[in-house]
Scaffold this motif. Structure first.
Motif, PDB file in Angstrom:
ATOM      1  N   VAL A  53     -98.416   8.114 -30.574  1.00 11.76           N
ATOM      2  CA  VAL A  53     -99.623   8.184 -30.639  1.00 11.76           C
ATOM      3  C   VAL A  53     -99.920   9.875 -31.201  1.00 11.76           C
ATOM      4  N   GLY A  54     -99.199  10.493 -30.750  1.00 12.60           N
ATOM      5  CA  GLY A  54     -99.256  11.825 -31.297  1.00 12.60           C
ATOM      6  C   GLY A  54    -100.352  12.408 -29.942  1.00 12.60           C
ATOM      7  N   ASN A  55    -100.107  11.821 -28.477  1.00 11.20           N
ATOM      8  CA  ASN A  55    -100.976  12.153 -27.485  1.00 11.20           C
ATOM      9  C   ASN A  55    -100.377  12.278 -26.288  1.00 11.20           C
ATOM     10  N   PRO A  56    -100.057  13.302 -26.049  1.00 13.20           N
ATOM     11  CA  PRO A  56     -99.124  13.914 -24.557  1.00 13.20           C
ATOM     12  C   PRO A  56    -100.282  12.359 -23.204  1.00 13.20           C
ATOM     13  N   SER A  57    -101.778  12.701 -23.393  1.00  9.40           N
ATOM     14  CA  SER A  57    -102.455  11.909 -22.572  1.00  9.40           C
ATOM     15  C   SER A  57    -103.027  10.468 -22.895  1.00  9.40           C
ATOM     16  N   ALA A  58    -102.813  10.347 -24.226  1.00 10.96           N
ATOM     17  CA  ALA A  58    -102.915   8.160 -24.650  1.00 10.96           C
ATOM     18  C   ALA A  58    -102.965   7.597 -23.153  1.00 10.96           C
ATOM     19  N   MET A  59    -104.086   7.103 -22.966  1.00 12.34           N
ATOM     20  CA  MET A  59    -103.292   6.115 -22.211  1.00 12.34           C
ATOM     21  C   MET A  59    -103.814   4.759 -22.933  1.00 12.34           C
ATOM     22  N   PRO A  60    -103.408   3.322 -22.653  1.00 15.08           N
ATOM     23  CA  PRO A  60    -103.195   2.019 -23.038  1.00 15.08           C
ATOM     24  C   PRO A  60    -104.691   1.749 -22.641  1.00 15.08           C
ATOM     25  N   PRO A  61    -104.589   0.703 -24.112  1.00 10.59           N
ATOM     26  CA  PRO A  61    -104.779   0.065 -25.061  1.00 10.59           C
ATOM     27  C   PRO A  61    -104.597   0.493 -25.749  1.00 10.59           C
ATOM     28  N   GLN A  62    -103.091   0.433 -26.336  1.00  6.07           N
ATOM     29  CA  GLN A  62    -103.079   1.508 -28.197  1.00  6.07           C
ATOM     30  C   GLN A  62    -102.574   1.107 -29.310  1.00  6.07           C
ATOM     31  N   VAL A  63    -103.666   0.758 -30.471  1.00  7.73           N
ATOM     32  CA  VAL A  63    -102.798  -0.734 -31.502  1.00  7.73           C
ATOM     33  C   VAL A  63    -102.123  -0.152 -32.518  1.00  7.73           C
ATOM     34  N   PHE A  64    -100.496  -0.491 -33.437  1.00 10.66           N
ATOM     35  CA  PHE A  64    -100.116  -0.094 -33.978  1.00 10.66           C
ATOM     36  C   PHE A  64    -100.055  -1.367 -35.255  1.00 10.66           C
ATOM     37  N   SER A  65    -100.448  -1.541 -36.504  1.00 10.84           N
ATOM     38  CA  SER A  65     -99.700  -2.285 -37.501  1.00 10.84           C
ATOM     39  C   SER A  65     -98.438  -1.695 -38.072  1.00 10.84           C
ATOM     40  N   GLY A  66     -97.171  -2.457 -37.499  1.00 10.03           N
ATOM     41  CA  GLY A  66     -96.153  -2.158 -38.220  1.00 10.03           C
ATOM     42  C   GLY A  66     -96.303  -0.476 -37.205  1.00 10.03           C
ATOM     43  N   ASP A  67     -96.005   0.476 -38.322  1.00  5.96           N
ATOM     44  CA  ASP A  67     -95.435   1.672 -37.213  1.00  5.96           C
ATOM     45  C   ASP A  67     -96.509   2.790 -38.023  1.00  5.96           C
ATOM     46  N   LYS A  68     -97.350   2.385 -38.483  1.00  7.14           N
ATOM     47  CA  LYS A  68     -98.540   2.863 -38.520  1.00  7.14           C
ATOM     48  C   LYS A  68     -99.643   2.667 -37.338  1.00  7.14           C
ATOM     49  N   TYR A  69    -100.377   4.034 -37.161  1.00 15.23           N
ATOM     50  CA  TYR A  69    -101.433   3.964 -35.786  1.00 15.23           C
ATOM     51  C   TYR A  69    -102.564   3.444 -36.457  1.00 15.23           C
ATOM     52  N   CYS A  70    -102.868   2.488 -35.210  1.00 18.35           N
ATOM     53  CA  CYS A  70    -104.727   2.093 -35.520  1.00 18.35           C
ATOM     54  C   CYS A  70    -105.542   2.429 -35.143  1.00 18.35           C
ATOM     55  N   GLY A  71    -105.088   3.013 -33.583  1.00 16.35           N
ATOM     56  CA  GLY A  71    -106.327   3.201 -32.893  1.00 16.35           C
ATOM     57  C   GLY A  71    -106.234   2.802 -31.488  1.00 16.35           C
ATOM     58  N   ASP A  72    -106.900   3.727 -30.987  1.00 16.69           N
ATOM     59  CA  ASP A  72    -107.356   2.905 -29.481  1.00 16.69           C
ATOM     60  C   ASP A  72    -108.253   2.519 -28.920  1.00 16.69           C
ATOM     61  N   TYR A  73    -108.831   1.731 -28.070  1.00 13.99           N
ATOM     62  CA  TYR A  73    -110.039   0.472 -27.967  1.00 13.99           C
ATOM     63  C   TYR A  73    -111.312   1.127 -28.618  1.00 13.99           C
ATOM     64  N   GLN A  74    -111.865   2.461 -28.393  1.00 17.74           N
ATOM     65  CA  GLN A  74    -112.678   3.138 -29.323  1.00 17.74           C
ATOM     66  C   GLN A  74    -112.822   2.472 -30.385  1.00 17.74           C
ATOM     67  N   LYS A  75    -112.119   3.028 -31.189  1.00 16.96           N
ATOM     68  CA  LYS A  75    -111.619   3.112 -32.302  1.00 16.96           C
ATOM     69  C   LYS A  75    -111.692   1.719 -32.616  1.00 16.96           C
ATOM     70  N   PHE A  76    -110.985   0.648 -32.107  1.00 14.33           N
ATOM     71  CA  PHE A  76    -111.444  -0.708 -32.083  1.00 14.33           C
ATOM     72  C   PHE A  76    -112.820  -0.947 -31.871  1.00 14.33           C
ATOM     73  N   PHE A  77    -112.838  -0.806 -30.806  1.00 13.08           N
ATOM     74  CA  PHE A  77    -114.780  -0.548 -31.094  1.00 13.08           C
ATOM     75  C   PHE A  77    -115.839  -1.039 -32.202  1.00 13.08           C
ATOM     76  N   ASP A  78    -115.295   0.403 -32.481  1.00 12.30           N
ATOM     77  CA  ASP A  78    -116.245   1.199 -33.382  1.00 12.30           C
ATOM     78  C   ASP A  78    -115.902   0.282 -34.258  1.00 12.30           C
ATOM     79  N   ALA A  79    -115.211  -0.056 -34.551  1.00 13.01           N
ATOM     80  CA  ALA A  79    -115.018  -1.122 -36.438  1.00 13.01           C
ATOM     81  C   ALA A  79    -115.513  -2.663 -35.623  1.00 13.01           C
ATOM     82  N   LEU A  80    -115.134  -2.578 -35.409  1.00 13.74           N
ATOM     83  CA  LEU A  80    -115.703  -4.300 -34.576  1.00 13.74           C
ATOM     84  C   LEU A  80    -117.116  -3.832 -34.368  1.00 13.74           C
TER      85      LEU A  80
END
Length: 91
Positions: A53-80
């Motif tokens: 993720v590139g963040n030493p304090s990242a918390m789950p959930p974290q989402v990846f598509s293959g080896d590409k970082y999609c984002g965390d819950y907030q990014k998912f929520f915003d996209a939704l």
């Protein structure tokens, strides 16, 4: 393309559990195959997630598509909210 969701099975936070459930529920409703990686199984797995993720304090959930970082819950929520959830998962 495979979706990977880093999550925690022993999260002390109800909020985190809710976030994880929403992501899993969306993927299941859309019949999108995904795999889960439980960061509570070992510290190495948690560190691997944070490094990817590139963040030493990242918390789950974290989402990846293959080896590409999609984002965390907030990014998912915003996209939704924007009707762009498929784009979030890079499908």
């Amino acid at each position: 393309m495979s979706i990977t969701v880093y999550f925690s099975s022993v999260s002390g936070s109800r909020e985190v559990k809710q976030w994880q459930s929403e992501i899993f529920g969306f993927l299941e409703a859309k019949k999108i195959k995904y795999r889960t990686v439980d960061i509570s199984t070992s510290n190495d797995v948690k560190e691997e997630m944070r490094k990817k993720v590139g963040n030493p304090s990242a918390m789950p959930p974290q989402v990846f598509s293959g080896d590409k970082y999609c984002g965390d819950y907030q990014k998912f929520f915003d996209a939704l909210e924007d009707g762009k959830a498929e784009a979030f998962f890079k499908l």
